[in-house]
Structure formats: C-alpha cells, structure tokens
Write a protein that holds these residues in place. Structure first.
Motif, PDB file in Angstrom:
ATOM      1  N   THR A 200     -60.621  10.536 -71.158  1.00 19.65           N
ATOM      2  CA  THR A 200     -60.829   9.163 -71.614  1.00 19.65           C
ATOM      3  C   THR A 200     -60.318   8.972 -73.040  1.00 19.65           C
ATOM      4  OG1 THR A 200     -62.767   8.899 -70.173  1.00 19.65           O
ATOM      5  CG2 THR A 200     -62.555   7.358 -72.014  1.00 19.65           C
ATOM      6  N   ALA A 201     -60.540   9.977 -73.892  1.00 13.23           N
ATOM      7  CA  ALA A 201     -60.071   9.895 -75.280  1.00 13.23           C
ATOM      8  C   ALA A 201     -58.549   9.823 -75.337  1.00 13.23           C
ATOM      9  CB  ALA A 201     -60.579  11.104 -76.075  1.00 13.23           C
ATOM     10  N   ILE A 202     -57.896  10.567 -74.465  1.00 15.55           N
ATOM     11  CA  ILE A 202     -56.421  10.530 -74.410  1.00 15.55           C
ATOM     12  C   ILE A 202     -55.942   9.136 -74.013  1.00 15.55           C
ATOM     13  CG2 ILE A 202     -54.394  11.402 -73.175  1.00 15.55           C
ATOM     14  CD1 ILE A 202     -55.917  14.101 -72.913  1.00 15.55           C
ATOM     15  N   ILE A 203     -56.548   8.597 -72.958  1.00 18.90           N
ATOM     16  CA  ILE A 203     -56.156   7.270 -72.478  1.00 18.90           C
ATOM     17  C   ILE A 203     -56.441   6.196 -73.526  1.00 18.90           C
ATOM     18  CG2 ILE A 203     -56.678   5.478 -70.782  1.00 18.90           C
ATOM     19  CD1 ILE A 203     -54.925   7.681 -69.695  1.00 18.90           C
ATOM     20  N   ASP A 204     -57.583   6.291 -74.176  1.00 15.39           N
ATOM     21  CA  ASP A 204     -57.928   5.305 -75.200  1.00 15.39           C
ATOM     22  C   ASP A 204     -56.925   5.337 -76.356  1.00 15.39           C
ATOM     23  OD1 ASP A 204     -60.103   4.496 -73.740  1.00 15.39           O
ATOM     24  OD2 ASP A 204     -61.590   5.579 -74.939  1.00 15.39           O
ATOM     25  N   ALA A 205     -56.515   6.553 -76.747  1.00 14.99           N
ATOM     26  CA  ALA A 205     -55.548   6.678 -77.845  1.00 14.99           C
ATOM     27  C   ALA A 205     -54.195   6.099 -77.439  1.00 14.99           C
ATOM     28  CB  ALA A 205     -55.400   8.154 -78.247  1.00 14.99           C
ATOM     29  N   ILE A 206     -53.812   6.327 -76.185  1.00 17.61           N
ATOM     30  CA  ILE A 206     -52.544   5.770 -75.695  1.00 17.61           C
ATOM     31  C   ILE A 206     -52.612   4.253 -75.688  1.00 17.61           C
ATOM     32  CG2 ILE A 206     -51.078   5.518 -73.647  1.00 17.61           C
ATOM     33  CD1 ILE A 206     -51.757   8.458 -72.972  1.00 17.61           C
ATOM     34  N   ARG A 207     -53.693   3.698 -75.166  1.00 14.81           N
ATOM     35  CA  ARG A 207     -53.823   2.238 -75.062  1.00 14.81           C
ATOM     36  C   ARG A 207     -53.918   1.568 -76.435  1.00 14.81           C
ATOM     37  NH1 ARG A 207     -56.621   2.507 -69.679  1.00 14.81           N
ATOM     38  NH2 ARG A 207     -55.165   1.376 -68.325  1.00 14.81           N
ATOM     39  N   SER A 208     -54.481   2.283 -77.397  1.00 14.87           N
ATOM     40  CA  SER A 208     -54.613   1.697 -78.735  1.00 14.87           C
ATOM     41  C   SER A 208     -53.336   1.854 -79.547  1.00 14.87           C
ATOM     42  CB  SER A 208     -55.788   2.333 -79.482  1.00 14.87           C
ATOM     43  OG  SER A 208     -55.538   3.719 -79.711  1.00 14.87           O
ATOM     44  N   GLY A 209     -52.316   2.504 -78.952  1.00  7.96           N
ATOM     45  CA  GLY A 209     -51.048   2.651 -79.635  1.00  7.96           C
ATOM     46  C   GLY A 209     -51.097   3.606 -80.809  1.00  7.96           C
ATOM     47  N   ASP A 210     -51.866   4.693 -80.672  1.00  9.39           N
ATOM     48  CA  ASP A 210     -52.024   5.686 -81.747  1.00  9.39           C
ATOM     49  C   ASP A 210     -51.367   7.003 -81.321  1.00  9.39           C
ATOM     50  OD1 ASP A 210     -52.842   7.481 -83.700  1.00  9.39           O
ATOM     51  OD2 ASP A 210     -54.830   6.581 -83.888  1.00  9.39           O
ATOM     52  N   PRO A 211     -50.083   7.197 -81.601  1.00 10.00           N
ATOM     53  CA  PRO A 211     -49.375   8.399 -81.151  1.00 10.00           C
ATOM     54  C   PRO A 211     -49.979   9.702 -81.678  1.00 10.00           C
ATOM     55  CG  PRO A 211     -47.819   6.740 -81.901  1.00 10.00           C
ATOM     56  CD  PRO A 211     -49.183   6.280 -82.308  1.00 10.00           C
ATOM     57  N   ASP A 212     -50.400   9.703 -82.961  1.00 13.08           N
ATOM     58  CA  ASP A 212     -50.959  10.925 -83.541  1.00 13.08           C
ATOM     59  C   ASP A 212     -52.255  11.324 -82.836  1.00 13.08           C
ATOM     60  OD1 ASP A 212     -48.895  11.095 -85.366  1.00 13.08           O
ATOM     61  OD2 ASP A 212     -49.989  10.042 -86.953  1.00 13.08           O
ATOM     62  N   ALA A 213     -53.119  10.342 -82.585  1.00  9.59           N
ATOM     63  CA  ALA A 213     -54.378  10.638 -81.897  1.00  9.59           C
ATOM     64  C   ALA A 213     -54.126  11.074 -80.457  1.00  9.59           C
ATOM     65  CB  ALA A 213     -55.290   9.414 -81.925  1.00  9.59           C
ATOM     66  N   ALA A 214     -53.171  10.427 -79.791  1.00 12.35           N
ATOM     67  CA  ALA A 214     -52.859  10.786 -78.403  1.00 12.35           C
ATOM     68  C   ALA A 214     -52.372  12.229 -78.332  1.00 12.35           C
ATOM     69  CB  ALA A 214     -51.794   9.842 -77.845  1.00 12.35           C
ATOM     70  N   ARG A 215     -51.496  12.599 -79.249  1.00 11.29           N
ATOM     71  CA  ARG A 215     -50.988  13.974 -79.291  1.00 11.29           C
ATOM     72  C   ARG A 215     -52.126  14.953 -79.600  1.00 11.29           C
ATOM     73  NH1 ARG A 215     -46.510  17.225 -80.333  1.00 11.29           N
ATOM     74  NH2 ARG A 215     -45.047  15.500 -80.070  1.00 11.29           N
ATOM     75  N   SER A 216     -52.944  14.625 -80.584  1.00 10.16           N
ATOM     76  CA  SER A 216     -54.031  15.508 -81.003  1.00 10.16           C
ATOM     77  C   SER A 216     -55.052  15.713 -79.893  1.00 10.16           C
ATOM     78  CB  SER A 216     -54.717  14.928 -82.243  1.00 10.16           C
ATOM     79  OG  SER A 216     -55.826  15.711 -82.623  1.00 10.16           O
ATOM     80  N   HIS A 217     -55.463  14.625 -79.241  1.00 12.11           N
ATOM     81  CA  HIS A 217     -56.451  14.731 -78.154  1.00 12.11           C
ATOM     82  C   HIS A 217     -55.895  15.572 -76.999  1.00 12.11           C
ATOM     83  CE1 HIS A 217     -59.584  12.255 -79.743  1.00 12.11           C
ATOM     84  NE2 HIS A 217     -58.825  11.163 -79.822  1.00 12.11           N
ATOM     85  N   THR A 218     -54.630  15.399 -76.684  1.00 14.70           N
ATOM     86  CA  THR A 218     -54.020  16.153 -75.587  1.00 14.70           C
ATOM     87  C   THR A 218     -53.955  17.634 -75.925  1.00 14.70           C
ATOM     88  OG1 THR A 218     -52.694  14.225 -74.950  1.00 14.70           O
ATOM     89  CG2 THR A 218     -51.974  16.375 -74.132  1.00 14.70           C
ATOM     90  N   HIS A 219     -53.547  17.947 -77.150  1.00 10.66           N
ATOM     91  CA  HIS A 219     -53.473  19.354 -77.580  1.00 10.66           C
ATOM     92  C   HIS A 219     -54.854  19.997 -77.532  1.00 10.66           C
ATOM     93  CE1 HIS A 219     -52.833  22.902 -80.069  1.00 10.66           C
ATOM     94  NE2 HIS A 219     -51.524  22.720 -79.935  1.00 10.66           N
ATOM     95  N   ARG A 220     -55.855  19.293 -78.040  1.00  3.81           N
ATOM     96  CA  ARG A 220     -57.214  19.826 -78.058  1.00  3.81           C
ATOM     97  C   ARG A 220     -57.740  20.024 -76.636  1.00  3.81           C
ATOM     98  NH1 ARG A 220     -59.395  15.928 -80.671  1.00  3.81           N
ATOM     99  NH2 ARG A 220     -58.733  16.737 -82.693  1.00  3.81           N
ATOM    100  N   HIS A 221     -57.423  19.103 -75.759  1.00  4.08           N
ATOM    101  CA  HIS A 221     -57.884  19.174 -74.371  1.00  4.08           C
ATOM    102  C   HIS A 221     -57.321  20.405 -73.657  1.00  4.08           C
ATOM    103  CE1 HIS A 221     -58.846  17.918 -70.292  1.00  4.08           C
ATOM    104  NE2 HIS A 221     -57.555  17.870 -69.983  1.00  4.08           N
ATOM    105  N   ILE A 222     -56.018  20.604 -73.751  1.00  4.32           N
ATOM    106  CA  ILE A 222     -55.374  21.720 -73.039  1.00  4.32           C
ATOM    107  C   ILE A 222     -55.738  23.062 -73.664  1.00  4.32           C
ATOM    108  CG2 ILE A 222     -53.147  22.762 -72.443  1.00  4.32           C
ATOM    109  CD1 ILE A 222     -52.007  19.888 -72.369  1.00  4.32           C
ATOM    110  N   SER A 223     -55.651  23.152 -74.990  1.00  7.47           N
ATOM    111  CA  SER A 223     -55.935  24.423 -75.658  1.00  7.47           C
ATOM    112  C   SER A 223     -57.423  24.771 -75.596  1.00  7.47           C
ATOM    113  CB  SER A 223     -55.463  24.381 -77.116  1.00  7.47           C
ATOM    114  OG  SER A 223     -56.104  23.342 -77.833  1.00  7.47           O
ATOM    115  N   GLY A 224     -58.274  23.745 -75.583  1.00  5.39           N
ATOM    116  CA  GLY A 224     -59.716  23.997 -75.523  1.00  5.39           C
ATOM    117  C   GLY A 224     -60.141  24.637 -74.213  1.00  5.39           C
ATOM    118  N   TYR A 225     -59.602  24.133 -73.101  1.00  6.41           N
ATOM    119  CA  TYR A 225     -59.956  24.721 -71.802  1.00  6.41           C
ATOM    120  C   TYR A 225     -59.417  26.143 -71.712  1.00  6.41           C
ATOM    121  CZ  TYR A 225     -60.674  25.231 -66.788  1.00  6.41           C
ATOM    122  OH  TYR A 225     -61.085  25.680 -65.564  1.00  6.41           O
TER     123      TYR A 225
END
Length: 231
Positions: A200-225
């Motif tokens: 949800t955080a990834i989608i919200d960042a994409i919809r809000s037009g925040d590239p840095d947050a979208a990249r950061s949330h995605t990196h944290r999601h994949i590396s965290g698991y």
C-alpha cells in the motif's frame, strides 16, 4: 482422440475468455472440478487437463483437499508468450537467491520511480491484486503468488514490454524463493499484514507522484523480506 483434445481446449478457452473479459480476476476461485465439468457439459478428465495447462501457464494455483482453500485460485491474467522463454532460462540456470533479489532491486525500484513520474499511472491490476491479498482464507502459497503477480503488474503498468517480459521471466524464481522462505517465518499472519502495508505504501507513493518515496518503499519491501528469511 481428436474430439477429446478439442474438449479440453474448449474448457481452456472458456476459462481464458472469462479471465480476459474480467469475469474472473486474481483472487477468485474456480468452481470445483465436478461443477465445472457439469457447467460445460464435458468430462472431468477434460477439466483436469485444462487446469493443468492453466497452472503451467501461471494463471492458476491449485490445491488438493476440501474446504475454502482447496481447488484452483486465479493468480494472473493471460499475457504474451515472450516471457515463457525467459522463465525456462531462469529455471534451467538455477540462479542464486541473492542474484534474483539483486536483479529485483535494480529493476523494481526503477519501475516504482518511473510510475511515480507518470501523470496517470495505470494501477487497476495492482489494486485488484491488493484487494485479493486481503482475503483471510489465503494460504501462504496463494498469498505469495498474488504478491509476485502484484509486482509484475507494476512492471506491466510502465508500458515497457521488455521490462514487463523480464519481470514475468523472473516471476517463477521470485515465487520459489519467497515461498521457501515463508516456511521459516514463525508468525506468518504478522508478516502478511506487514507485506500488505508495504504494498500500500508503494502504491500511495506512486499515486502521490513521489519518485523518491516510491523507490525507497520498494527497496525496503524487497530487501526487508530477504533479510527476514535469511537471518
């Protein structure tokens, strides 16, 4: 023999048509084998053959037994065949988990950033998959298959066919390592909740037009698991 072949192909086409026109979407369950055979007026052997083909294509995931978690669940919608060759190559090479994760980090963080830069990113498929992952009766295997499809849907939303095909080719490898890793997670329910929140955080960042947050949330999601299942 020819008639029998045409019969299972008719079952296959019936299900594929329902997937393409949206009658069936990821997270839906197909009727039981007996009910589907009666509905289409074919033998159960024809239904079984069609379901085997759909599973090989990555469109459904089947589970034996009875109850709400048995039968076949829709995990994807039909796509082009280009990615099938990449899937075979990935399977043949047997790439190491860390290499697959590394490739995901490079590819998917860029995908999230690109989508956040788009004025109106197409996220309908991602939204459908997020809703499907909310179902309480999902097994870990079903949840993680829908999870992999969610990530693929974002790659497809970029409109870049090469990126989408590459992600589709990696999908089987992604499913394999996340599922194997899930067996080492003590509290799966808490993990599933966290993963949904991260999606949800990834989608919200994409919809809000925040590239840095979208990249950061995605990196944290994949590396965290990955860190969770290898610690």
């Amino acid at each position: 023999m020819a008639d029998e072949k045409r019969t299972w192909q008719a079952v296959l086409e019936h299900v594929e048509t329902a997937l393409l026109d949206g009658t069936l979407v990821p997270g839906d369950r197909l009727p039981g084998e007996r009910a589907l055979a009666a509905e289409l007026g074919v033998g159960r052997s024809s239904v079984r053959e069609a379901l085997r083909v759909l599973e090989v294509l990555g469109l459904i995931r089947t589970a034996s037994g009875s109850g709400p978690q048995s039968g076949a669940i829709i995990v994807a919608t039909p796509r082009g065949g280009m990615s099938a060759l990449l899937r075979l190559q990935v399977a043949a090479k047997g790439f190491a988990m860390k290499d697959i994760v590394g490739a995901r980090l490079v590819l998917e963080t860029s995908v999230a950033e690109e989508l956040a830069r788009q004025e109106h990113p197409t996220l309908a498929d991602a939204d459908t998959l997020l809703s499907a992952m909310d179902a309480a009766e999902l097994t870990p295997a079903e949840f993680l298959t829908l999870d992999a499809q969610f990530h693929l849907s974002l790659a497809e939303a970029t409109g870049n066919a090469v990126i989408a095909a590459t992600m589709a080719g990696l999908r089987g490898a992604i499913e394999r390592y996340v599922l194997e890793g899930s067996e080492r997670i003590e509290d799966w329910s808490a993990t599933a909740t966290r993963l949904r929140e991260e999606h949800t955080a990834i989608i919200d960042a994409i919809r809000s037009g925040d590239p840095d947050a979208a990249r950061s949330h995605t990196h944290r999601h994949i590396s965290g698991y990955y860190a969770q299942i290898t610690s």
